[in-house]
Design a protein around this motif. Structure first.
Motif, PDB file in Angstrom:
ATOM      1  N   LYS A 160      11.694  22.949   4.708  1.00  0.00           N
ATOM      2  CA  LYS A 160      12.723  22.565   3.739  1.00  0.00           C
ATOM      3  C   LYS A 160      12.869  21.053   3.698  1.00  0.00           C
ATOM      4  CE  LYS A 160      17.561  23.262   2.420  1.00  0.00           C
ATOM      5  NZ  LYS A 160      17.535  22.052   1.652  1.00  0.00           N
ATOM      6  N   TRP A 161      12.818  20.417   4.881  1.00  0.00           N
ATOM      7  CA  TRP A 161      12.901  18.955   4.956  1.00  0.00           C
ATOM      8  C   TRP A 161      11.761  18.317   4.164  1.00  0.00           C
ATOM      9  CZ3 TRP A 161       9.507  15.611   7.790  1.00  0.00           C
ATOM     10  CH2 TRP A 161       9.943  14.281   7.870  1.00  0.00           C
ATOM     11  N   ILE A 162      10.571  18.856   4.292  1.00  0.00           N
ATOM     12  CA  ILE A 162       9.430  18.340   3.525  1.00  0.00           C
ATOM     13  C   ILE A 162       9.661  18.569   2.036  1.00  0.00           C
ATOM     14  CG2 ILE A 162       6.989  18.726   2.978  1.00  0.00           C
ATOM     15  CD1 ILE A 162       6.537  19.128   5.984  1.00  0.00           C
ATOM     16  N   ASP A 163      10.058  19.792   1.685  1.00  0.00           N
ATOM     17  CA  ASP A 163      10.256  20.133   0.272  1.00  0.00           C
ATOM     18  C   ASP A 163      11.390  19.339  -0.376  1.00  0.00           C
ATOM     19  OD1 ASP A 163       8.195  21.949   0.507  1.00  0.00           O
ATOM     20  OD2 ASP A 163       9.498  23.704   0.649  1.00  0.00           O
ATOM     21  N   ASP A 164      12.383  18.948   0.408  1.00  0.00           N
ATOM     22  CA  ASP A 164      13.499  18.169  -0.139  1.00  0.00           C
ATOM     23  C   ASP A 164      13.072  16.761  -0.533  1.00  0.00           C
ATOM     24  OD1 ASP A 164      15.250  20.280   0.061  1.00  0.00           O
ATOM     25  OD2 ASP A 164      16.208  19.562   1.893  1.00  0.00           O
ATOM     26  N   GLY A 165      11.949  16.325  -0.040  1.00  0.00           N
ATOM     27  CA  GLY A 165      11.384  15.053  -0.481  1.00  0.00           C
ATOM     28  C   GLY A 165      12.044  13.823   0.093  1.00  0.00           C
ATOM     29  N   PRO A 166      11.834  12.711  -0.576  1.00  0.00           N
ATOM     30  CA  PRO A 166      12.233  11.419  -0.019  1.00  0.00           C
ATOM     31  C   PRO A 166      13.735  11.196   0.059  1.00  0.00           C
ATOM     32  CG  PRO A 166      11.484  11.136  -2.264  1.00  0.00           C
ATOM     33  CD  PRO A 166      11.194  12.566  -1.883  1.00  0.00           C
ATOM     34  N   LEU A 198       0.832  -1.180   0.000  1.00  0.00           N
ATOM     35  CA  LEU A 198       0.000   0.000   0.000  1.00  0.00           C
ATOM     36  C   LEU A 198       0.876   1.242   0.000  1.00  0.00           C
ATOM     37  CD1 LEU A 198      -2.574  -0.988   2.759  1.00  0.00           C
ATOM     38  CD2 LEU A 198      -2.879  -1.163   0.304  1.00  0.00           C
ATOM     39  N   ILE A 199       0.438   2.235  -0.731  1.00  0.00           N
ATOM     40  CA  ILE A 199       1.158   3.507  -0.749  1.00  0.00           C
ATOM     41  C   ILE A 199       0.139   4.635  -0.621  1.00  0.00           C
ATOM     42  CG2 ILE A 199       3.075   2.628  -2.135  1.00  0.00           C
ATOM     43  CD1 ILE A 199       1.881   4.085  -4.536  1.00  0.00           C
ATOM     44  N   GLY A 200       0.635   5.841  -0.434  1.00  0.00           N
ATOM     45  CA  GLY A 200      -0.243   7.005  -0.349  1.00  0.00           C
ATOM     46  C   GLY A 200      -1.170   6.934   0.850  1.00  0.00           C
ATOM     47  N   ASP A 201      -2.363   7.509   0.718  1.00  0.00           N
ATOM     48  CA  ASP A 201      -3.310   7.552   1.822  1.00  0.00           C
ATOM     49  C   ASP A 201      -3.746   6.173   2.301  1.00  0.00           C
ATOM     50  OD1 ASP A 201      -3.272  10.257   2.134  1.00  0.00           O
ATOM     51  OD2 ASP A 201      -5.202  10.632   1.175  1.00  0.00           O
ATOM     52  N   ALA A 202      -3.662   5.182   1.458  1.00  0.00           N
ATOM     53  CA  ALA A 202      -4.013   3.824   1.891  1.00  0.00           C
ATOM     54  C   ALA A 202      -3.028   3.327   2.940  1.00  0.00           C
ATOM     55  CB  ALA A 202      -4.032   2.868   0.703  1.00  0.00           C
ATOM     56  N   ALA A 203      -1.809   3.822   2.904  1.00  0.00           N
ATOM     57  CA  ALA A 203      -0.786   3.401   3.858  1.00  0.00           C
ATOM     58  C   ALA A 203      -0.648   4.374   5.019  1.00  0.00           C
ATOM     59  CB  ALA A 203       0.564   3.261   3.156  1.00  0.00           C
ATOM     60  N   HIS A 204      -0.853   5.659   4.753  1.00  0.00           N
ATOM     61  CA  HIS A 204      -0.664   6.683   5.788  1.00  0.00           C
ATOM     62  C   HIS A 204      -1.525   7.889   5.467  1.00  0.00           C
ATOM     63  CE1 HIS A 204       2.008   8.167   2.653  1.00  0.00           C
ATOM     64  NE2 HIS A 204       2.700   7.047   2.754  1.00  0.00           N
ATOM     65  N   SER A 205      -2.799   7.782   5.800  1.00  0.00           N
ATOM     66  CA  SER A 205      -3.702   8.884   5.496  1.00  0.00           C
ATOM     67  C   SER A 205      -3.370  10.088   6.367  1.00  0.00           C
ATOM     68  CB  SER A 205      -5.157   8.463   5.698  1.00  0.00           C
ATOM     69  OG  SER A 205      -5.373   8.088   7.036  1.00  0.00           O
ATOM     70  N   LEU A 206      -3.495  11.256   5.772  1.00  0.00           N
ATOM     71  CA  LEU A 206      -3.194  12.503   6.466  1.00  0.00           C
ATOM     72  C   LEU A 206      -4.429  13.374   6.514  1.00  0.00           C
ATOM     73  CD1 LEU A 206       0.195  13.529   4.816  1.00  0.00           C
ATOM     74  CD2 LEU A 206      -0.149  12.216   6.886  1.00  0.00           C
ATOM     75  N   ARG A 207      -4.499  14.156   7.549  1.00  0.00           N
ATOM     76  CA  ARG A 207      -5.552  15.168   7.592  1.00  0.00           C
ATOM     77  C   ARG A 207      -5.168  16.275   6.617  1.00  0.00           C
ATOM     78  NH1 ARG A 207      -8.488  15.440  13.168  1.00  0.00           N
ATOM     79  NH2 ARG A 207      -8.303  13.260  13.727  1.00  0.00           N
ATOM     80  N   PRO A 208      -6.144  16.947   6.062  1.00  0.00           N
ATOM     81  CA  PRO A 208      -5.851  17.917   4.995  1.00  0.00           C
ATOM     82  C   PRO A 208      -5.390  19.286   5.500  1.00  0.00           C
ATOM     83  CG  PRO A 208      -8.201  17.763   5.333  1.00  0.00           C
ATOM     84  CD  PRO A 208      -7.576  16.748   6.253  1.00  0.00           C
ATOM     85  N   SER A 266       6.226  11.178  10.981  1.00  0.00           N
ATOM     86  CA  SER A 266       6.465  12.555  11.413  1.00  0.00           C
ATOM     87  C   SER A 266       5.482  13.520  10.742  1.00  0.00           C
ATOM     88  CB  SER A 266       7.897  12.964  11.085  1.00  0.00           C
ATOM     89  OG  SER A 266       8.105  14.308  11.412  1.00  0.00           O
ATOM     90  N   ILE A 267       5.331  13.395   9.437  1.00  0.00           N
ATOM     91  CA  ILE A 267       4.425  14.289   8.711  1.00  0.00           C
ATOM     92  C   ILE A 267       2.976  14.033   9.124  1.00  0.00           C
ATOM     93  CG2 ILE A 267       3.526  14.855   6.413  1.00  0.00           C
ATOM     94  CD1 ILE A 267       6.421  14.444   5.376  1.00  0.00           C
ATOM     95  N   SER A 268       2.603  12.789   9.325  1.00  0.00           N
ATOM     96  CA  SER A 268       1.246  12.469   9.746  1.00  0.00           C
ATOM     97  C   SER A 268       0.942  13.073  11.117  1.00  0.00           C
ATOM     98  CB  SER A 268       1.054  10.954   9.788  1.00  0.00           C
ATOM     99  OG  SER A 268      -0.232  10.629  10.254  1.00  0.00           O
ATOM    100  N   ASN A 269       1.862  12.932  12.061  1.00  0.00           N
ATOM    101  CA  ASN A 269       1.659  13.520  13.388  1.00  0.00           C
ATOM    102  C   ASN A 269       1.521  15.026  13.304  1.00  0.00           C
ATOM    103  OD1 ASN A 269       1.805  10.994  14.582  1.00  0.00           O
ATOM    104  ND2 ASN A 269       3.949  11.200  15.153  1.00  0.00           N
ATOM    105  N   ASP A 270       2.380  15.658  12.521  1.00  0.00           N
ATOM    106  CA  ASP A 270       2.323  17.105  12.342  1.00  0.00           C
ATOM    107  C   ASP A 270       0.972  17.529  11.766  1.00  0.00           C
ATOM    108  OD1 ASP A 270       3.461  19.883  11.911  1.00  0.00           O
ATOM    109  OD2 ASP A 270       3.041  19.287   9.843  1.00  0.00           O
ATOM    110  N   GLN A 271       0.507  16.829  10.760  1.00  0.00           N
ATOM    111  CA  GLN A 271      -0.750  17.196  10.123  1.00  0.00           C
ATOM    112  C   GLN A 271      -1.947  16.996  11.053  1.00  0.00           C
ATOM    113  OE1 GLN A 271      -0.696  18.755   6.842  1.00  0.00           O
ATOM    114  NE2 GLN A 271       1.246  18.823   7.908  1.00  0.00           N
ATOM    115  N   SER A 272      -1.890  15.971  11.885  1.00  0.00           N
ATOM    116  CA  SER A 272      -2.972  15.750  12.855  1.00  0.00           C
ATOM    117  C   SER A 272      -3.048  16.899  13.844  1.00  0.00           C
ATOM    118  CB  SER A 272      -2.760  14.433  13.604  1.00  0.00           C
ATOM    119  OG  SER A 272      -2.934  13.349  12.736  1.00  0.00           O
TER     120      SER A 272
END
Length: 114
Positions: free
Chosen positions: A88-94, A1-11, A59-65
């Protein structure tokens, strides 16, 4: 699973779609690295992918929640902007480090105690 199926985020910041693209790109890299003719090799690559992605996505999921909770509690315009290093960490990507350089919880500490 990838994307929201694996780690759904609040908008809260629209990052869910970006993580789905990161997942797809990285999953392709991990699968391409090994022998795809054996199920064991593919399983091994999938486990490596999951281990590599989990810290960033968590980390991103917790932040968004927290950002969503604060938006409902205080109103969207009252939620502080992301820390520039975190952004910047988010923008730098994977390809950035799996862990963020700063803890976004520090930005929210005073607001969450109210």
């Amino acid at each position: 699973l990838i994307g929201d199926a694996a780690h759904s985020l609040r908008p809260a910041s629209g990052l869910g779609g970006g993580l789905a693209f990161e997942d797809a790109a990285l999953l392709g890299r991990y699968i391409a690295r090994g022998d795809t003719s054996s199920a064991a090799s593919v399983q091994s690559r999938l486990r490596e992918f999951e281990s590599a992605r989990l810290p960033r996505c968590r980390s991103i999921s917790n932040d968004q929640s927290i950002r969503s909770e604060l938006s409902y509690k205080l109103g969207f315009s009252s939620v502080p902007a992301m820390d520039p290093e975190y952004r910047k960490w988010i923008d730098d990507g994977p390809d950035s480090s799996p862990e963020p350089p700063v803890c976004e919880m520090d930005v929210f500490a005073g607001l969450l105690s109210d």
